[in-house]
Design a protein around this motif. Structure first.
Motif, PDB file in Angstrom:
ATOM      1  N   PHE A  59     -41.945   5.132 -28.358  1.00 47.01           N
ATOM      2  CA  PHE A  59     -42.640   5.097 -30.268  1.00 47.01           C
ATOM      3  C   PHE A  59     -44.224   4.883 -29.924  1.00 47.01           C
ATOM      4  N   GLY A  60     -45.106   4.917 -28.745  1.00 49.55           N
ATOM      5  CA  GLY A  60     -46.261   5.444 -28.941  1.00 49.55           C
ATOM      6  C   GLY A  60     -46.870   6.701 -28.448  1.00 49.55           C
ATOM      7  N   GLU A  61     -46.491   7.172 -27.765  1.00 52.21           N
ATOM      8  CA  GLU A  61     -46.983   8.325 -26.471  1.00 52.21           C
ATOM      9  C   GLU A  61     -46.483   9.935 -27.636  1.00 52.21           C
ATOM     10  N   VAL A  62     -44.927   9.585 -27.625  1.00 56.32           N
ATOM     11  CA  VAL A  62     -43.859  10.559 -28.810  1.00 56.32           C
ATOM     12  C   VAL A  62     -44.384  10.898 -30.328  1.00 56.32           C
ATOM     13  N   PHE A  92     -46.428  -8.436 -23.156  1.00 55.69           N
ATOM     14  CA  PHE A  92     -46.621  -7.488 -23.484  1.00 55.69           C
ATOM     15  C   PHE A  92     -45.315  -6.767 -24.185  1.00 55.69           C
ATOM     16  N   TYR A  93     -43.565  -6.727 -24.120  1.00 55.24           N
ATOM     17  CA  TYR A  93     -43.024  -6.540 -24.621  1.00 55.24           C
ATOM     18  C   TYR A  93     -43.412  -6.722 -26.543  1.00 55.24           C
ATOM     19  N   GLN A  94     -43.396  -7.946 -26.694  1.00 59.85           N
ATOM     20  CA  GLN A  94     -43.859  -8.577 -27.545  1.00 59.85           C
ATOM     21  C   GLN A  94     -44.873  -7.680 -28.272  1.00 59.85           C
ATOM     22  N   ARG A  95     -46.292  -7.384 -27.506  1.00 54.09           N
ATOM     23  CA  ARG A  95     -47.110  -6.248 -28.471  1.00 54.09           C
ATOM     24  C   ARG A  95     -46.604  -4.882 -28.744  1.00 54.09           C
ATOM     25  N   HIS A  99     -46.552  -3.068 -32.190  1.00 50.83           N
ATOM     26  CA  HIS A  99     -46.714  -1.323 -32.336  1.00 50.83           C
ATOM     27  C   HIS A  99     -45.663  -0.376 -32.428  1.00 50.83           C
ATOM     28  N   SER A 100     -44.072  -0.802 -31.955  1.00 51.98           N
ATOM     29  CA  SER A 100     -43.475   0.175 -32.280  1.00 51.98           C
ATOM     30  C   SER A 100     -42.710  -0.131 -33.742  1.00 51.98           C
ATOM     31  N   LEU A 125     -37.861  10.905 -35.102  1.00 52.56           N
ATOM     32  CA  LEU A 125     -37.710   9.413 -35.191  1.00 52.56           C
ATOM     33  C   LEU A 125     -37.111   8.735 -34.775  1.00 52.56           C
ATOM     34  N   PHE A 126     -35.901   9.515 -35.742  1.00 50.47           N
ATOM     35  CA  PHE A 126     -34.028   9.462 -35.660  1.00 50.47           C
ATOM     36  C   PHE A 126     -33.990   9.641 -34.070  1.00 50.47           C
ATOM     37  N   ASN A 127     -33.496  10.402 -33.949  1.00 52.82           N
ATOM     38  CA  ASN A 127     -33.715  10.816 -31.334  1.00 52.82           C
ATOM     39  C   ASN A 127     -34.394   9.686 -30.585  1.00 52.82           C
ATOM     40  N   VAL A 128     -35.493   9.046 -31.475  1.00 53.52           N
ATOM     41  CA  VAL A 128     -36.277   7.975 -30.564  1.00 53.52           C
ATOM     42  C   VAL A 128     -35.098   7.182 -31.316  1.00 53.52           C
ATOM     43  N   LEU A 129     -34.694   6.209 -31.827  1.00 50.16           N
ATOM     44  CA  LEU A 129     -34.591   5.214 -32.269  1.00 50.16           C
ATOM     45  C   LEU A 129     -33.022   4.934 -30.990  1.00 50.16           C
TER      46      LEU A 129
END
Length: 181
Positions: A59-62, A92-95, A99-100, A125-129
């Protein structure tokens, strides 16, 4: 408006399974959340770190919205070093979630992204979700099994130890009967 419905439906499921992943750590010692429980070293805290790392990347680089912190290198994301704390990794996971969630909220479900490590790298975005939800659920299944191995805890409301003992006995009887046939 199926696009808005699909996006919210997938996002809602992702939010739920993220929380379930963190519950797998509840009440366990530092050793138990880190110890390798399979021949490949799979462990609960490593699964959380792995999910955080890859959700940050997807959800960042992509989508050209890089996560603002350093992300673990490939090969170091499936286990926690002795210097990484439970709180650091879960934080980290919660941050990453925040971001996501911001990326998901900001983009339309058909927003384009690019996954250079995929054979068909141009995505929506659909594919990544769907991908992240699938992977998170898959690893939550792994975590269910690991947690059950550690202390017998099963995330199944309304089912007590007596229920699981009877269920296991029933399954064992069926297996033994099938083996004799």
């Amino acid at each position: 408006m199926i696009d808005d419905f699909a996006k919210e439906y997938l996002h809602s499921d992702l939010r739920e399974i993220r929380e379930a992943m963190l519950r797998k750590l509840d009440g366990l010692s530092e050793y138990d959340i880190r110890r390798p429980l399979t021949s490949t070293g799979t462990n609960l805290l490593g699964l959380v770190k792995h999910l955080a790392t890859w959700e940050a990347r997807y959800f960042g680089e992509v989508f050209g919205r890089p996560f603002p912190e350093a992300v673990p290198e490939r090969g170091t994301d499936l286990w926690a070093t002795e210097h990484e704390t439970r709180g650091e990794i879960t934080g980290f996971y919660q941050r990453v979630w925040a971001h996501s969630d911001a990326t998901i909220a900001a983009l339309d479900v058909d927003a384009p992204g690019h996954v250079p490590w995929w054979p068909r790298p141009d995505v929506k975005l659909f594919n990544v979700l769907v991908h992240i939800l699938t992977e998170t659920n898959r690893h939550a299944g792994h975590a269910d099994i690991l947690r059950e191995q550690l202390d017998g805890t099963v995330d199944a409301p309304g089912k007590d130890a007596a229920f699981w003992e009877a269920r296991r006995a029933e399954i064992d009887r069926a297996a033994r009967t099938a083996a004799r046939l």
